[in-house]
Design an enzyme around this catalytic site. Structure first.
Site, PDB file in Angstrom:
ATOM      1  N   CYS A  53       0.846  -1.203   0.000  1.00  0.00           N
ATOM      2  CA  CYS A  53       0.000   0.000   0.000  1.00  0.00           C
ATOM      3  C   CYS A  53       0.881   1.253   0.000  1.00  0.00           C
ATOM      4  CB  CYS A  53      -0.917  -0.085   1.214  1.00  0.00           C
ATOM      5  SG  CYS A  53      -1.465   1.461   1.896  1.00  0.00           S
ATOM      6  N   CYS A 106       0.713   3.850   2.828  1.00  0.00           N
ATOM      7  CA  CYS A 106       1.248   3.303   4.094  1.00  0.00           C
ATOM      8  C   CYS A 106       2.743   3.623   4.186  1.00  0.00           C
ATOM      9  CB  CYS A 106       1.041   1.797   4.174  1.00  0.00           C
ATOM     10  SG  CYS A 106      -0.678   1.297   4.045  1.00  0.00           S
TER      11      CYS A 106
END
Lengths: 74, 175
Positions: free
Chosen positions: B72, B75
């Site tokens: 991700c 993230c």
């Protein structure tokens, strides 16, 4: 004798069978979708060739997807 | 013939129609649990079989719990900010806890080698916690007060904007 009407039953079965096939990929299950190999623009040469063909045939170019992978983050 | 078929559909008995509708809604998962929201108590972390060591003292602490994954992008951007918050507020009673949802532990190891952090990381390998919380996007972080109630939910990470919101809420809760 009244003729049996199976239309509604058939419709119901069809709805249940088809709609239960839908599935939601949860945000934490998108690791595979976010993989580099899932990107449509991972090969710049193929993209430019494809763009050329599109431009020649359709007289337009660009408008190809959005940034980011398939993780649907943010 | 088409007219007859349409009339048949329109003459479905009411009870049958409701049964079909309820069946379809249940089967397609419309009645799924909702994401936890502000004011809800956060579930007890010890009951989800998380991989890795949970911080020993969580009771009475303000917790910033962040669901993340190695694949991700946002993230990755959020990690330096989380690390900064951990270093700045740990002494005042903040616990930053990263809950990873990767399928493979190796991916987590590789990620943390490239982006080492000093706050604790656990892995929800079985996905039981993340399923119970039912987050809407990656990453999602929960700010939990000293009584264990959710005081803030951050969906996604938007750089300085999210950092400002974190700082404001954390300082409010640590008072």
């Amino acid at each position: 004798m009244k003729k049996q009407n199976f239309g509604p039953l058939a419709l119901g079965i069809l709805l249940v069978v088809t709609l239960t096939g839908c599935s939601t990929v949860k945000p934490w299950e998108r690791g595979t979708l976010a993989d580099y190999t899932m990107r449509a623009d991972r090969d710049p040469l193929a993209v430019s060739l494809s763009e050329h063909v599109w431009f020649s045939r359709e007289a337009h170019s660009g408008g190809r997807g959005v940034g980011g992978g398939g993780c649907g983050c943010n | 013939m088409i007219r007859n078929a349409l009339l048949n559909i329109l003459h479905v008995k009411r009870l049958g129609l409701w049964m079909v509708l309820v069946g379809v809604l249940v089967a397609t998962g419309v009645a799924e649990p909702k994401t936890l929201k502000e004011g809800d108590p956060f579930p007890d972390l010890s009951g989800f079989g998380l991989e890795g060591a949970l911080p020993t003292e969580l009771k009475g602490k303000v917790i910033l719990l962040d669901f993340w994954a190695s694949w991700c992008g946002p993230c990755k951007e959020s990690f330096p900010v989380l690390e900064e918050l951990h270093k700045k507020y740990a002494a005042s009673g903040l616990v930053v806890l990263g809950v990873n949802v990767d399928d493979k532990a190796k991916a987590v190891e590789d990620f943390l080698k490239r982006r080492p952090v000093s706050f604790p990381i656990v892995r929800d390998a079985s996905k039981r916690l993340v399923s119970a919380v039912d987050i809407e996007t990656m990453p999602t972080s929960f700010l939990i007060d000293k009584q264990g109630k959710i005081k803030g939910v951050h969906r996604g990470f938007r750089g300085a904007e999210t950092k400002r919101a974190y700082v404001k809420e954390i300082e409010e809760l640590l008072k």
